[in-house]
Each structure stands twice: as structure tokens, then as C-alpha cells.
Design a protein around this motif. Structure first.
Motif, PDB file in Angstrom:
ATOM      1  N   UNK A 154       0.463  -1.066  -0.349  1.00 20.43           N
ATOM      2  CA  UNK A 154       0.153  -0.216  -0.116  1.00 20.43           C
ATOM      3  C   UNK A 154       1.032   1.255  -0.393  1.00 20.43           C
ATOM      4  N   UNK A 155       0.238   2.256  -0.613  1.00 22.42           N
ATOM      5  CA  UNK A 155       1.203   3.472  -0.602  1.00 22.42           C
ATOM      6  C   UNK A 155       0.132   4.560   0.309  1.00 22.42           C
ATOM      7  N   UNK A 156       0.736   5.104   1.024  1.00 19.55           N
ATOM      8  CA  UNK A 156       0.482   5.891   2.489  1.00 19.55           C
ATOM      9  C   UNK A 156       0.468   7.379   1.700  1.00 19.55           C
ATOM     10  N   UNK A 157       1.090   7.982   1.160  1.00 14.57           N
ATOM     11  CA  UNK A 157       1.240   9.215   0.880  1.00 14.57           C
ATOM     12  C   UNK A 157       0.862  10.005  -0.115  1.00 14.57           C
ATOM     13  N   UNK A 158      -0.574   9.044  -0.934  1.00 14.02           N
ATOM     14  CA  UNK A 158      -1.494  10.019  -1.411  1.00 14.02           C
ATOM     15  C   UNK A 158      -3.164   9.127  -1.223  1.00 14.02           C
ATOM     16  N   UNK A 159      -3.476  10.801  -1.161  1.00 15.25           N
ATOM     17  CA  UNK A 159      -4.829  10.836  -0.266  1.00 15.25           C
ATOM     18  C   UNK A 159      -5.378  11.212  -1.789  1.00 15.25           C
ATOM     19  N   UNK A 174      -9.901  20.599   6.165  1.00 14.76           N
ATOM     20  CA  UNK A 174      -9.260  21.523   8.419  1.00 14.76           C
ATOM     21  C   UNK A 174      -8.847  20.029   8.171  1.00 14.76           C
ATOM     22  N   UNK A 175      -9.094  18.442   7.987  1.00 12.03           N
ATOM     23  CA  UNK A 175      -8.720  17.202   8.019  1.00 12.03           C
ATOM     24  C   UNK A 175      -7.393  17.193   7.138  1.00 12.03           C
ATOM     25  N   UNK A 176      -7.718  17.694   6.268  1.00  8.76           N
ATOM     26  CA  UNK A 176      -6.377  17.347   4.978  1.00  8.76           C
ATOM     27  C   UNK A 176      -5.005  17.858   5.880  1.00  8.76           C
ATOM     28  N   UNK A 177      -5.853  19.658   6.079  1.00  9.12           N
ATOM     29  CA  UNK A 177      -4.523  19.743   6.552  1.00  9.12           C
ATOM     30  C   UNK A 177      -4.123  19.676   8.160  1.00  9.12           C
ATOM     31  N   UNK A 178      -5.356  18.407   8.930  1.00  9.35           N
ATOM     32  CA  UNK A 178      -4.480  18.035  10.129  1.00  9.35           C
ATOM     33  C   UNK A 178      -3.537  17.023  10.383  1.00  9.35           C
ATOM     34  N   UNK A 179      -3.686  16.508   9.119  1.00 10.20           N
ATOM     35  CA  UNK A 179      -2.740  15.561   8.123  1.00 10.20           C
ATOM     36  C   UNK A 179      -1.103  15.840   7.779  1.00 10.20           C
ATOM     37  N   UNK A 180      -0.971  17.067   7.800  1.00  2.00           N
ATOM     38  CA  UNK A 180      -0.036  17.540   6.946  1.00  2.00           C
ATOM     39  C   UNK A 180       0.135  17.623   5.935  1.00  2.00           C
ATOM     40  N   UNK A 181      -1.574  18.153   4.912  1.00  2.00           N
ATOM     41  CA  UNK A 181      -0.883  17.133   3.300  1.00  2.00           C
ATOM     42  C   UNK A 181      -0.789  17.944   2.640  1.00  2.00           C
ATOM     43  N   UNK A 182      -0.082  18.211   1.635  1.00  4.08           N
ATOM     44  CA  UNK A 182      -1.040  19.296   0.660  1.00  4.08           C
ATOM     45  C   UNK A 182      -1.413  18.733  -0.095  1.00  4.08           C
ATOM     46  N   UNK A 183      -1.775  19.733  -0.966  1.00  4.23           N
ATOM     47  CA  UNK A 183      -3.424  19.430  -1.759  1.00  4.23           C
ATOM     48  C   UNK A 183      -3.279  20.471  -3.032  1.00  4.23           C
ATOM     49  N   UNK A 197       4.705  14.295   4.805  1.00  3.04           N
ATOM     50  CA  UNK A 197       3.205  13.568   4.764  1.00  3.04           C
ATOM     51  C   UNK A 197       2.551  13.150   3.712  1.00  3.04           C
ATOM     52  N   UNK A 198       2.842  13.189   2.610  1.00  6.46           N
ATOM     53  CA  UNK A 198       1.697  13.019   1.980  1.00  6.46           C
ATOM     54  C   UNK A 198       1.004  14.323   1.257  1.00  6.46           C
ATOM     55  N   UNK A 199       0.082  14.120  -0.667  1.00  8.80           N
ATOM     56  CA  UNK A 199      -0.224  14.967  -1.249  1.00  8.80           C
ATOM     57  C   UNK A 199      -1.917  14.087  -1.234  1.00  8.80           C
ATOM     58  N   UNK A 246       5.667   9.406 -10.652  1.00 11.76           N
ATOM     59  CA  UNK A 246       6.691  10.241 -10.493  1.00 11.76           C
ATOM     60  C   UNK A 246       7.552   9.764  -9.975  1.00 11.76           C
ATOM     61  N   UNK A 247       7.742   8.257  -8.583  1.00  8.59           N
ATOM     62  CA  UNK A 247       8.272   7.820  -7.727  1.00  8.59           C
ATOM     63  C   UNK A 247       8.532   7.995  -6.228  1.00  8.59           C
ATOM     64  N   UNK A 248       7.619   9.415  -6.175  1.00  5.10           N
ATOM     65  CA  UNK A 248       7.491  10.412  -4.831  1.00  5.10           C
ATOM     66  C   UNK A 248       6.772   8.992  -3.676  1.00  5.10           C
ATOM     67  N   UNK A 249       6.239   8.160  -4.428  1.00  5.69           N
ATOM     68  CA  UNK A 249       5.123   7.289  -3.348  1.00  5.69           C
ATOM     69  C   UNK A 249       4.943   5.980  -3.615  1.00  5.69           C
ATOM     70  N   UNK A 250       6.327   5.527  -2.790  1.00  4.93           N
ATOM     71  CA  UNK A 250       6.821   4.283  -3.540  1.00  4.93           C
ATOM     72  C   UNK A 250       5.437   3.037  -2.794  1.00  4.93           C
ATOM     73  N   UNK A 251       6.081   1.983  -3.170  1.00  9.79           N
ATOM     74  CA  UNK A 251       4.800   0.903  -2.134  1.00  9.79           C
ATOM     75  C   UNK A 251       5.226   0.997  -0.868  1.00  9.79           C
TER      76      UNK A 251
END
Length: 356
Positions: free
Chosen positions: A126-131, A206-215, A262-264, A314-319
């Protein structure tokens, strides 16, 4: 059939065929003769049993003995009065990693080993970095297709905003919803995803920002109600999009700079209106998929698939980027859902999930 020895490979085949036909006729006529053992007249060994198979008498006797032994063992275990452990009441939203590990240990043995191994294999990739964020998707088949693509690419987290359009299942596949599936379009993908729902876009943001994600929000020139030509024109590596009288600058998805940790979060909007103006204004960037034909936009499910693949490529979100805590929780949830007797199994082990 009893005049030839069944050890003779040359004659045994036609002999046994005739015996089977004779037994079938007798059985159809209600005779009990066909259920009796027929000894070979040459070697005196059993030729045929009630199951219609050639088997040594001692082998059948050994099998019966093993079955009787197992039955006796089960009865003996039931007869022993074992003290029941005191029930420990727990809630799903407050379980620790140790609690999930205990649930896996208790419930896991009641699922086939190869099935559990497959669940662990998928979690390890699983890839944790993509939402994925879906805002007011109107067509349930489009939403189901996006879920299928997300799951197939190893994405775990999906956020659904229902401020205007309810997130519905395809009506033709409503029966499958009881198992958490969106039917044939999603191919059961929703069963394996962590889907969060929101009534307001601001709550999701707000939830996405709380997770520290870029949007990153998808943006493309919407068509007018009369179906006029799109308003913006291409300008270099980006084009200007008009939404509610305001100009926004969207860049090609190829130029985005992905933040692996932490992800995008990639946001996709309504089929007609696109992502809401408020969400685009609050995003870190907006993007579009370059096109060179007469058509002005891709279907939402196609656009999401292309954008998600671009992020993966892009390779930024490995398995394999889920944490051990996330893996334990997901595996525990999947076992609780798929093992029908999970509730009594856990109670027998002293665990009582009061909200399960």
C-alpha cells in the motif's frame, strides 16, 4: 463383474464400468443390493463400495477409525468445563496496536492461511502518501470507477464530500452494498479502502491540513449552461481558468512538485462544475491534464486515473509505506468484517467489542 479379478488392468476397466451401470440401475429401482460390498471372486478383496470407488477394506476401516477418534476428541473437549475469562469491553475507535494484534491472533486462524497471506501481501504494498478527494460526484458509477482505480494503484485513503450530491451506489448493484461493495463497476474495491465522509468541504479541508498533506485540486475550463466554447486559452505551460467570474491559474500536472511525506491529496470535483471555488482557492496548487484534441475535458474517472498514475509514476510515493500500526488496524478490520463468527470468537477469548 465378479468373475474377473480387479487386479487385472486389462479387464478391470470394462468390468468396473459394467458394475457401475448395474449398481446405478439397482439404486434407481430402490434395491439395497447396490449398497453392499461386492467381493472379487478371484482374490476375495472388496471390489466396490457404496461410493462406487475401488478401495482396500483396511484403508476404509482406517479412515473410519480416524473420524471416530476426531469425533470423540471433540466430545471430550466439550465435556471439559473450562472457566470463561472475564470479558474486557473495548471500542473500535479506542483500540491500540496491541489490541489489534490480539484480534488478529484470535480471529486470523479462522480464515484460510493463503487468504490471510494475501491480505498481508496487499498491505505490504500500500501507498500511504496519496489521498484521493471526491467532491460532490453525481454519478455513482464514476465514483465507483475512481475507487477501483485507487485501490488498484495501492492507494488506501479516500475522502468523499457530500455537501450537495449524496455518495450513492449504482442502483443496479445495490444488493452488493451489504458486503461493502459498489458492485461490478468497483469490483469490490470499496471493501479494501478507508473511506471518510464529510458533509462540508471545509471539514474535509481542515482534516487534510491536520494530517499535514499538501493539496492539489484539479481544474479545467467549465462549459457554460448553453454549451458554449470554454473560456480560457492555452498560455505556455499553464492556462487560465474562469470559475464564477474569478481567474485561476492551473499548471500542467507534469510540472507539480510532489511532497512524499507526509503526503499529497488530489481533489476531483463534480462532473459539471468541477472542484468548488473555495477548495481551489485554499489548495496549494491547481492542475490540469494537457489535451490536444477537440474535446474539452476527460470523464472524471478517466481524469482521476491519469492524475493518480502521474503521481505514482513520479516515484515520490513508493509501495509499502503504511506504518506497522496502520497495517495492524486494517488487517484487524478486514478480519472482523470477513470472518462471520468473529464476535463469538472474540468473546470466547475474553474480548467484547461493544460497538461491533
Amino acid at each position: 463383474a465378479r468373475d474377473a479379478c480387479h487386479d487385472d488392468a486389462t479387464e478391470s476397466a470394462p468390468v468396473l464400468v459394467m458394475a457401475l451401470l448395474w449398481r446405478t440401475l439397482l439404486t434407481a429401482a430402490g434395491s439395497t443390493v447396490a449398497l453392499q460390498r461386492l467381493p472379487c471372486r478371484v482374490c476375495s478383496r472388496p471390489l466396490m463400495t457404496h461410493s462406487g470407488s475401488v478401495m482396500e477394506a483396511d484403508e476404509r476401516a482406517a479412515r473410519s477409525a480416524r473420524l471416530r477418534e476426531k469425533l470423540a476428541q471433540v466430545k471430550a473437549n466439550r465435556a471439559v468445563d473450562k472457566p470463561k475469562p472475564a470479558l474486557e469491553e473495548l471500542r473500535l475507535d479506542s483500540l491500540t496496536t496491541a489490541d489489534w494484534t490480539r484480534i488478529i491472533e484470535e480471529v486470523g486462524p479462522f480464515m484460510k492461511d493463503n487468504r490471510v497471506a494475501k491480505l498481508r501481501e496487499v498491505l505490504d504494498r500500500r501507498r500511504a502518501g496519496i489521498h484521493v478527494v471526491l467532491e460532490n460526484i453525481a454519478d455513482p458509477h464514476n465514483a465507483a470507477a475512481v475507487l477501483r482505480t485507487s485501490e488498484g494503484l495501492g492507494i488506501q485513503h479516500v475522502h468523499v464530500i457530500e455537501s450537495v450530491c449524496e455518495f450513492h451506489l449504482p442502483t443496479a448493484n445495490a444488493l452488493a452494498a451489504g458486503k461493502g461493495s459498489l458492485g461490478s463497476v468497483a469490483m469490490g474495491a470499496s471493501r479494501w479502502l478507508s473511506v471518510s465522509r464529510y458533509r462540508k468541504s471545509v471539514d474535509c479541508y481542515q482534516h487534510l491540513r491536520a494530517l499535514g498533506l499538501q493539496i492539489f485540486s484539479s481544474d479545467c475550463p467549465p462549459l457554460s449552461e448553453e454549451g458554449d466554447e470554454p473560456l480560457p486559452a492555452e498560455q505556455g505551460s499553464a492556462w487560465l481558468t474562469h470559475k464564477q467570474g474569478r481567474t485561476f491559474e492551473a499548471q500542467s500536472i507534469e510540472t507539480l512538485e510532489w511532497a512524499a511525506a507526509p503526503g499529497t491529496a488530489l481533489v476531483f470535483g463534480n462532473e459539471r462544475r468541477g472542484v468548488s471555488r473555495a477548495f481551489i482557492e485554499a489548495s496549494d496548487a491547481s492542475f490540469f491534464l494537457p489535451m490536444c484534441g477537440f474535446t474539452q475535458s476527460f470523464n472524471i474517472s478517466v481524469a482521476a486515473a491519469m492524475a493518480l498514475w502521474s503521481a505514482v509514476a513520479s516515484g515520490a510515493f513508493p509501495e509499502g509505506t503504511l506504518t506497522p500500526e496502520e497495517k495492524a488496524e486494517l488487517l484487524g478490520l478486514w478480519l472482523l468484517r470477513d470472518v462471520k463468527a468473529a464476535k463469538p470468537i472474540l468473546r470466547h477469548a475474553g474480548l467484547d467489542l461493544v460497538d461491533f
